[in-house]
Design an enzyme around this catalytic site. Structure first.
Site, PDB file in Angstrom:
ATOM      1  N   GLU A  33      33.580  65.185  23.126  1.00 31.84           N
ATOM      2  CA  GLU A  33      33.965  65.420  21.771  1.00 31.84           C
ATOM      3  C   GLU A  33      32.859  65.402  20.988  1.00 31.84           C
ATOM      4  O   GLU A  33      31.840  64.403  21.006  1.00 31.84           O
ATOM      5  CB  GLU A  33      34.981  64.508  21.192  1.00 31.84           C
ATOM      6  CG  GLU A  33      35.524  64.748  19.751  1.00 31.84           C
ATOM      7  CD  GLU A  33      36.262  63.696  19.151  1.00 31.84           C
ATOM      8  OE1 GLU A  33      36.175  62.452  19.755  1.00 31.84           O
ATOM      9  OE2 GLU A  33      36.769  63.875  17.957  1.00 31.84           O
ATOM     10  N   ARG A 257      34.944  54.001  34.413  1.00 29.53           N
ATOM     11  CA  ARG A 257      33.902  54.353  33.605  1.00 29.53           C
ATOM     12  C   ARG A 257      32.739  53.406  33.825  1.00 29.53           C
ATOM     13  O   ARG A 257      33.006  52.177  34.433  1.00 29.53           O
ATOM     14  CB  ARG A 257      34.310  54.244  32.057  1.00 29.53           C
ATOM     15  CG  ARG A 257      34.348  52.674  31.645  1.00 29.53           C
ATOM     16  CD  ARG A 257      34.624  52.503  30.238  1.00 29.53           C
ATOM     17  NE  ARG A 257      34.152  53.870  29.234  1.00 29.53           N
ATOM     18  CZ  ARG A 257      34.713  54.161  28.219  1.00 29.53           C
ATOM     19  NH1 ARG A 257      35.952  53.817  27.977  1.00 29.53           N
ATOM     20  NH2 ARG A 257      34.205  55.165  27.657  1.00 29.53           N
ATOM     21  N   LYS A 267      30.752  54.472  21.417  1.00 33.06           N
ATOM     22  CA  LYS A 267      30.022  55.369  20.503  1.00 33.06           C
ATOM     23  C   LYS A 267      30.271  54.949  19.071  1.00 33.06           C
ATOM     24  O   LYS A 267      29.396  55.149  18.216  1.00 33.06           O
ATOM     25  CB  LYS A 267      30.844  56.530  20.616  1.00 33.06           C
ATOM     26  CG  LYS A 267      30.340  57.857  21.635  1.00 33.06           C
ATOM     27  CD  LYS A 267      30.656  59.342  21.136  1.00 33.06           C
ATOM     28  CE  LYS A 267      31.828  59.773  22.091  1.00 33.06           C
ATOM     29  NZ  LYS A 267      32.247  61.117  22.019  1.00 33.06           N
TER      30      LYS A 267
END
Length: 551
Positions: A33, A257, A267
RNA sequence: UGUCCGAUGGUGUAAUGGUAGCACAGAAGAUUUUGGUUCUUUUAGUCAGGGUUCGAAUCCUUGUCGGACAACCA
């Protein structure tokens, strides 16, 4: 032949799918994104997705998941593309979920016509209320049984901009009693009168992740849609929508992850560090972002090697950052040119070396690479060495300079310390030494064996440069485990700036070029450098078994 | 309280019913004109109980622990 490396669980799936004939070749995608910069965790995903296609002969699309115009910007798109290229991967196609907005709209219409979606006028709070909890079932919305015609009309009016943000949503009609909360009539379209970085003001309704991601995968005929563990519960919906929409059956697989010690990958929090100016920007060399690491002097080779070594599995992990540093050093050791830089100087006077004379001495650029050549070092009567390389009262097993002791000056001569000069306060100001002319590097006939070799620079020609010494940004090993404000765990000593003295050849360095400052660490030239002041970032220290044994 | 995912040395990751291996980290030594590199050696592990089997890290079962799930984020 090379040893057979064991497969990770995703490679196993791919090999089975290929050998069973389910697919002739594979298609993967990397779906960022564009609302932030890529970090080390993304590198794992990139290496996995692109690596799979490379290994098994397929292709990987870069697809921006740009369905939320409020947080997304073109700046991020460009940086993401840059980072992927830097890592060394090429995408087959550059796609955007926003490319599919028309088609996604039609998909929604199809769902409505099948009686599988409805427009809901409930407020956000009401929807949340009726959703139930993980342990109690939800309740149906009063708008759930609108007619297909009414839904169609309302949805079209949503698109036409007849309603304000949040006034209505389109929901899939699945099952309000489902054990999986995501199946309790998930919202698939919402109204946002916002400017989109690519489609501008064309749309005021935007699909949610669940109504964009799987659909985009299907449109691109992605065979293996690989994402992280938190999307496991979404898989039910992913498959349900593909089935009801009767589109290409992409399959979703989830892996754990990357988490790393003393590092944070969120983020949102990284953005906070940038916005609150705790770091100088997304590319601050202390940031775990790819731009930050690149500026710090990390290499793509090191990242790819690292991603290879950490493996791919489904259990939560916390990787020791020393593994990344190991990969980095291993690569840098092979490619970095050696240079001598004195960080904390003490003056050495070679009392038996003629005043005014300068001798040029050759020194190898990299002992690990015979093709790297040599450069010439000026040597004369007054030199700088590291304060740490002299001890007035040497500790045991200390084999550097001490009164009456000898040491080798790298690529030059053996010197012997004759006299220690101090100021009135007792601080050492000069070391008076003699050199052994017959001990010249490369033509040593002295027959002496000294244990220590130290780096040095010629005082007269020394080039003052700025060294930026970085340490870990965070003080907690597992940043995901801390409660409260993560900013309380920021290392106050994560950056130290020091004026240091370099050999003159460093004046020719180019931005981003990596060097090993002998015995001090790996450094690279920073973009902040000017003609008056060169700035070097410390990428990583050298292993230091001496420092460890002293401690 | 529910559903789902997971559990192998300090950290990662293999072993796919048949000798628990590899890497990083740690320790010891050798080599070295970088206390770097390189090379030896070495410490240390199957979450627990029960079951199936000639044989279980692997299959079954119960439990324990960790993670995910109640954004008009992705």
């Amino acid at each position: 032949m090379t040893e057979e490396k064991s497969l990770n669980f995703i490679e196993e799936i791919v090999e089975n799918d290929l050998s069973s004939g389910k697919y002739a070749s594979i298609v993967t995608r990397f779906p960022p994104e564009p609302n932030g910069y890529l970090h080390i965790g993304h590198a794992k995903s990139i290496c996995l997705n692109f690596g799979l296609a490379l290994k098994y002969g397929g292709k990987t699309n870069l697809r921006f998941d740009d369905t939320n115009p409020v947080t997304e910007e073109t700046e991020y798109v460009e940086s993401i593309k840059d980072d992927i290229r830097w890592l060394g991967f090429k995408w087959a196609n550059e796609f955007y979920a926003s490319d599919y907005f028309d088609q996604l709209y039609e998909f929604a219409v199809k769902l409505i016509k099948k009686g599988l979606a409805y427009v809901d006028d409930s407020t956000s709070e009401e929807i949340a209320e009726l959703k139930g909890t993980p342990t109690t079932s939800g309740k149906e919305s009063p708008y759930r049984n609108r007619s297909v015609e009414e839904n169609l009309k309302l949805y079209e009016e949503m698109k036409a901009g007849k309603f304000k943000d949040g006034e209505k949503v389109l929901r899939a009609k699945v099952d309000m009693a489902h054990v999986n909360m995501l199946m309790r009539d998930p919202i698939i379209y919402r109204i946002k009168h916002a400017h989109h970085h690519r489609t501008g003001d064309t749309w005021c309704i935007y699909p949610m992740y669940d109504f964009a991601h799987g659909q985009s995968d299907a449109i691109e005929k992605v065979s293996h849609s690989i994402c992280t563990l938190e999307f496991v519960p979404h898989r039910d919906l992913y498959n349900w929508l593909i089935e009801k929409l009767e589109i290409y059956p992409s399959k979703q697989y989830e892996f754990a992850r990357l988490n790393m010690t003393y590092t944070m990958m969120s983020k949102r929090k990284l953005l906070q560090l940038v916005n609150e100016k705790i770091v100088s920007g997304w590319d601050d060399p202390r940031m775990p972002t790819l731009v930050g690491a690149r500026r710090r002097g990390y290499t793509p080779e090191a990242f790819r090697d690292f991603c290879d070594r950490i493996g791919v599995a489904k259990r939560d992990n916390l990787i020791d950052i020393s593994l990344l540093e190991f990969c980095l050093r291993e690569h840098l050791n092979k490619i970095a040119l050696r240079r001598m830089v004195v960080f904390d100087p003490v003056k050495v006077v070679i009392t038996n070396f003629p005043e005014g004379r300068t001798e040029m001495l050759p020194s190898e650029n990299n002992p690990e690479d015979t093709n790297s050549g040599i450069r010439e070092l000026p040597f004369s009567r007054v030199l700088f060495i590291e304060k740490d390389d002299f001890m007035e009262n040497p500790a045991k097993k200390y084999f550097r300079l001490a009164p009456g002791q000898m040491v080798r000056l790298k690529s030059a001569y053996i010197i012997k310390c004759k006299n220690v000069v101090k100021d009135s306060a007792g601080n050492i100001t000069e070391l008076h030494c003699t050199y052994l002319p017959e001990s010249k590097s490369g033509s040593d006939t002295s027959g002496l064996h000294v244990k220590g070799t130290i780096h040095w620079v010629n005082a007269l020609t020394a080039l003052p440069i700025e060294a930026r010494l970085y340490d870990r940004l965070f003080t907690a090993e597992d940043m995901s485990a801390i409660e409260g404000d993560f900013k309380e765990h920021i290392n106050p000593d994560s950056l130290k700036i020091q004026q240091v003295y370099a050999e003159p050849s460093l004046a020719n360095a180019s931005t981003g070029q990596s060097f090993q400052f002998l015995r001090m660490g790996y450094f690279c030239l920073d973009k902040d450098s000017s003609s008056e002041q060169l700035v070097f970032n410390r990428t990583v220290t050298l292993r230091d078994t001496w420092a460890k044994s002293v401690k």
